[in-house]
Design a protein around this motif. Structure first.
Motif, PDB file in Angstrom:
ATOM      1  N   ASP A  17       0.783  -1.312  -0.016  1.00  0.00           N
ATOM      2  CA  ASP A  17      -0.018   0.005  -0.115  1.00  0.00           C
ATOM      3  C   ASP A  17       0.801   1.272  -0.128  1.00  0.00           C
ATOM      4  O   ASP A  17       0.399   2.205  -0.632  1.00  0.00           O
ATOM      5  N   SER A  18       1.923   1.271   0.760  1.00  0.00           N
ATOM      6  CA  SER A  18       2.678   2.341   0.844  1.00  0.00           C
ATOM      7  C   SER A  18       3.511   2.837  -0.566  1.00  0.00           C
ATOM      8  O   SER A  18       3.675   3.885  -0.878  1.00  0.00           O
ATOM      9  N   ALA A  19       3.715   1.592  -1.192  1.00  0.00           N
ATOM     10  CA  ALA A  19       4.616   1.682  -2.605  1.00  0.00           C
ATOM     11  C   ALA A  19       3.589   2.404  -3.588  1.00  0.00           C
ATOM     12  O   ALA A  19       3.961   3.059  -4.421  1.00  0.00           O
ATOM     13  N   GLU A  20       2.157   1.797  -3.654  1.00  0.00           N
ATOM     14  CA  GLU A  20       1.189   2.102  -4.392  1.00  0.00           C
ATOM     15  C   GLU A  20       1.109   3.703  -4.078  1.00  0.00           C
ATOM     16  O   GLU A  20       0.728   4.571  -4.750  1.00  0.00           O
ATOM     17  N   LYS A  21       0.900   4.030  -2.853  1.00  0.00           N
ATOM     18  CA  LYS A  21       0.557   5.421  -2.430  1.00  0.00           C
ATOM     19  C   LYS A  21       1.915   6.308  -2.866  1.00  0.00           C
ATOM     20  O   LYS A  21       1.677   7.558  -3.338  1.00  0.00           O
ATOM     21  N   LEU A  22       3.057   5.728  -2.732  1.00  0.00           N
ATOM     22  CA  LEU A  22       4.286   6.626  -3.146  1.00  0.00           C
ATOM     23  C   LEU A  22       4.001   6.978  -4.807  1.00  0.00           C
ATOM     24  O   LEU A  22       4.496   7.986  -5.217  1.00  0.00           O
ATOM     25  N   VAL A  23       3.919   5.826  -5.233  1.00  0.00           N
ATOM     26  CA  VAL A  23       3.720   6.089  -6.961  1.00  0.00           C
ATOM     27  C   VAL A  23       2.675   7.079  -7.362  1.00  0.00           C
ATOM     28  O   VAL A  23       2.894   7.987  -8.322  1.00  0.00           O
ATOM     29  N   LEU A  24       1.401   7.033  -6.633  1.00  0.00           N
ATOM     30  CA  LEU A  24       0.446   7.541  -6.820  1.00  0.00           C
ATOM     31  C   LEU A  24       0.581   9.104  -6.735  1.00  0.00           C
ATOM     32  O   LEU A  24       0.182  10.088  -7.691  1.00  0.00           O
ATOM     33  N   PHE A  25       1.547   9.580  -5.446  1.00  0.00           N
ATOM     34  CA  PHE A  25       1.672  10.972  -5.226  1.00  0.00           C
ATOM     35  C   PHE A  25       3.043  11.284  -5.641  1.00  0.00           C
ATOM     36  O   PHE A  25       3.722  12.080  -5.048  1.00  0.00           O
ATOM     37  N   ASN A  26       3.590  10.726  -6.710  1.00  0.00           N
ATOM     38  CA  ASN A  26       4.989  11.194  -7.256  1.00  0.00           C
ATOM     39  C   ASN A  26       4.687  12.758  -7.779  1.00  0.00           C
ATOM     40  O   ASN A  26       3.665  12.818  -8.377  1.00  0.00           O
ATOM     41  N   PRO A  27       5.620  13.521  -7.552  1.00  0.00           N
ATOM     42  CA  PRO A  27       5.700  14.880  -8.429  1.00  0.00           C
ATOM     43  C   PRO A  27       5.367  14.564  -9.861  1.00  0.00           C
ATOM     44  O   PRO A  27       5.694  13.877 -10.367  1.00  0.00           O
ATOM     45  N   PRO A  28       4.240  15.478 -10.466  1.00  0.00           N
ATOM     46  CA  PRO A  28       3.649  15.281 -11.583  1.00  0.00           C
ATOM     47  C   PRO A  28       4.811  15.642 -12.934  1.00  0.00           C
ATOM     48  O   PRO A  28       4.340  16.078 -13.892  1.00  0.00           O
ATOM     49  N   PHE A  29       6.162  15.963 -12.505  1.00  0.00           N
ATOM     50  CA  PHE A  29       7.167  16.212 -13.509  1.00  0.00           C
ATOM     51  C   PHE A  29       8.448  15.759 -13.249  1.00  0.00           C
ATOM     52  O   PHE A  29       8.844  15.683 -12.045  1.00  0.00           O
ATOM     53  N   ARG A  30       9.279  15.602 -14.020  1.00  0.00           N
ATOM     54  CA  ARG A  30      10.695  14.898 -13.656  1.00  0.00           C
ATOM     55  C   ARG A  30      11.669  15.894 -13.457  1.00  0.00           C
ATOM     56  O   ARG A  30      11.513  17.029 -13.897  1.00  0.00           O
ATOM     57  N   LYS A  31      12.732  15.529 -12.731  1.00  0.00           N
ATOM     58  CA  LYS A  31      13.713  16.839 -12.180  1.00  0.00           C
ATOM     59  C   LYS A  31      14.457  17.249 -13.305  1.00  0.00           C
ATOM     60  O   LYS A  31      14.634  18.645 -13.238  1.00  0.00           O
ATOM     61  N   ASP A  32      14.471  16.624 -14.404  1.00  0.00           N
ATOM     62  CA  ASP A  32      15.240  17.191 -15.721  1.00  0.00           C
ATOM     63  C   ASP A  32      14.417  18.016 -16.136  1.00  0.00           C
ATOM     64  O   ASP A  32      14.964  19.197 -16.876  1.00  0.00           O
ATOM     65  N   TYR A  33      13.028  18.732 -15.949  1.00  0.00           N
ATOM     66  CA  TYR A  33      12.351  19.592 -16.607  1.00  0.00           C
ATOM     67  C   TYR A  33      11.655  20.573 -15.536  1.00  0.00           C
ATOM     68  O   TYR A  33      10.963  21.516 -15.811  1.00  0.00           O
ATOM     69  N   GLU A  34      12.355  20.574 -14.428  1.00  0.00           N
ATOM     70  CA  GLU A  34      11.869  21.401 -13.544  1.00  0.00           C
ATOM     71  C   GLU A  34      12.336  22.948 -13.821  1.00  0.00           C
ATOM     72  O   GLU A  34      13.193  23.154 -14.492  1.00  0.00           O
ATOM     73  N   LEU A  35      11.518  23.820 -13.610  1.00  0.00           N
ATOM     74  CA  LEU A  35      11.861  25.219 -13.824  1.00  0.00           C
ATOM     75  C   LEU A  35      12.530  26.022 -12.891  1.00  0.00           C
ATOM     76  O   LEU A  35      12.721  27.291 -12.979  1.00  0.00           O
ATOM     77  N   GLN A  36      12.422  25.743 -11.492  1.00  0.00           N
ATOM     78  CA  GLN A  36      12.815  26.193 -10.167  1.00  0.00           C
ATOM     79  C   GLN A  36      13.672  25.364  -9.508  1.00  0.00           C
ATOM     80  O   GLN A  36      13.325  24.461  -9.121  1.00  0.00           O
ATOM     81  N   LYS A  37      15.039  25.755  -9.564  1.00  0.00           N
ATOM     82  CA  LYS A  37      15.817  24.968  -8.741  1.00  0.00           C
ATOM     83  C   LYS A  37      16.494  25.620  -7.172  1.00  0.00           C
ATOM     84  O   LYS A  37      16.825  25.047  -6.429  1.00  0.00           O
TER      85      LYS A  37
END
Length: 341
Positions: A17-37
Motif C-alpha cells: 500500500d505504501s509503495a502504491e501511495k508513493l507512486v500515486l503521489f509522485n511529483p507530476p514532472f521529472r527533475k530534468d524539466y523543473e523550472l525552479q531549482k
C-alpha cells in the motif's frame, strides 16, 4: 512450502500500500524539466487574526493552493462555468479583460465584466526537490496534491504560445527567467502525468475553467444548503459597497427601465396631441393608467434603493462593531496568557 505468518502478511500488505501511495503521489514532472531549482522562502503564515511566524509549511500550502470555497459548491459550478479549459492569456486580452493579480486560490480564473483574476504561479511548485523535501505534504496529502496538480494544469491552459508566456511575464504571473523552450518541455512532461481528459489527478474545482463571479455570488446567496445571512450579504466574493459602485452593480437596469418609460410617455403625449388619438377614450385611459403606473414605479424604485442601501449600511456597521469586540477580546486574552507565562 514455507508458511507466512499473519503479521508478515499484514506487513507485506502495508508495504505494498505504501509503495502504491508513493507512486500515486509522485511529483507530476521529472527533475530534468523543473523550472525552479532554488529553495523557496516563505513569509510568516498569515491568518485572519494576524501572522504566525511558527506556521508550518503544510499550513501555508493549504492556504496557498486549496479551494474550499469552490469545492463546497462543486455540484453547482456548472452554472458559473463550462467544463472545459480556460482561454490562454492572449485570448483574455482580446476579450477586453484586464488581468488582476490575486493571491487567493479560490479566486483564480474567476472573471467579472472586463476583469479576470489570476493567481501567479508559486515558484515552489516548479521545483521537484521542494515536492519531496519541505513540501512533502504535497505528496502525502491527496487533496492537496490534487489542488497543486490542478493549479499547474490551469497554467497549461493559460500559457500555450510564446506570446502567452510574454504576456504572463509582463504582468508578473510567471518568472521572467523562464524561457519558452524550458516551459514547453515542462508542460509536455507535466501532461504525461496529469491526464487533461480524465482529470482524475486534479481537484474537482479544475474540472471547470473560467468561472463567472456574478453566478458564483448567486450560488452562494440562493443555492440549496448555502443560504445564510453572511452568504446572502457577501456572496462568493465581497465587492465594494461604495454608493456609485453599488448602484452600478445592482441597479443599472433601473436606468434602462426609466429610459423606456420616458420614451413611451413621450410618445403618448405626442399621440394625445393628434386629432385621431385625442378623441379616443381608450387611448386616453391607457395614457392615464400608464402615467400613474410609471409614477408609482419610479417612487417604489427610489424607495427600494434607499431601503436596500440603508439596510446594507446598518448591517456593515453592526458587523464592524461585533468584529471589533471579538478582536479586542482575543488580544486581551493573548496578553493575559503572555503575562501569566
Amino acid at each position: 512450502m514455507e508458511r507466512v505468518s499473519p503479521e508478515e502478511m499484514e506487513c507485506s500488505k502495508n508495504s505494498k500500500d505504501s509503495a502504491e501511495k508513493l507512486v500515486l503521489f509522485n511529483p507530476p514532472f521529472r527533475k530534468d524539466y523543473e523550472l525552479q531549482k532554488l529553495r523557496p522562502s516563505f513569509p510568516p503564515f498569515h491568518t485572519s487574526s494576524g501572522f504566525n511566524p511558527q506556521g508550518a509549511v503544510s499550513k501555508f500550502l493549504d492556504q496557498d493552493l486549496r479551494t474550499p470555497a469552490l469545492d463546497k459548491i462543486y455540484s453547482h459550478l456548472w452554472l458559473a462555468g463550462l467544463p472545459k479549459a480556460a482561454r490562454p492569456v492572449h485570448r483574455q486580452i482580446l476579450l477586453g479583460r484586464t488581468i488582476i493579480i490575486t493571491e487567493n486560490p479560490n479566486e483564480h480564473l474567476v472573471w467579472n465584466a472586463t476583469r479576470i483574476f489570476i493567481k501567479p504561479i508559486p515558484e515552489y511548485l516548479l521545483s521537484r526537490d521542494f515536492w519531496t523535501t519541505e513540501g512533502n505534504a504535497l505528496i502525502q496529502d491527496r487533496p492537496l496534491y490534487q489542488s497543486a496538480c490542478g493549479f499547474l494544469l490551469s497554467y497549461c491552459w493559460l500559457i500555450c504560445t510564446k506570446s502567452d508566456l510574454a504576456i504572463a511575464q509582463d504582468v508578473r504571473l510567471v518568472s521572467s527567467s523562464i524561457t519558452w523552450e524550458a516551459w514547453a518541455l515542462f508542460v509536455t512532461d507535466l501532461l504525461t502525468n496529469i491526464d487533461p481528459d480524465t482529470l482524475d489527478t486534479v481537484s474537482k474545482r479544475y474540472h471547470f475553467g473560467e468561472l463567472r463571479l456574478s453566478r458564483l455570488n448567486l450560488i452562494y446567496r440562493f443555492a440549496p444548503g448555502m443560504f445564510s445571512g453572511q452568504n446572502f450579504m457577501r456572496g462568493f466574493m465581497l465587492e465594494p459597497l461604495w454608493t456609485t459602485a453599488f448602484l452600478e452593480r445592482n441597479f443599472a437596469w433601473l436606468f434602462s427601465v426609466f429610459g423606456f418609460v420616458t420614451i413611451v410617455a413621450g410618445s403618448m403625449q405626442v399621440g394625445l396631441g393628434t386629432d385621431s388619438l385625442h378623441g379616443s377614450g381608450k387611448f386616453q385611459s391607457a395614457s392615464v393608467g400608464f402615467t400613474v403606473a410609471s409614477l408609482i414605479g419610479a417612487i417604489a424604485s427610489v424607495l427600494l434603493v434607499g431601503i436596500v442601501w440603508g439596510f446594507l449600511t446598518v448591517y456593515h456597521v453592526l458587523r464592524a462593531k461585533e468584529n471589533l469586540k471579538i478582536v479586542r477580546k482575543r488580544r486581551i486574552d493573548r496578553q493575559n496568557s503572555r503575562d501569566s507565562v
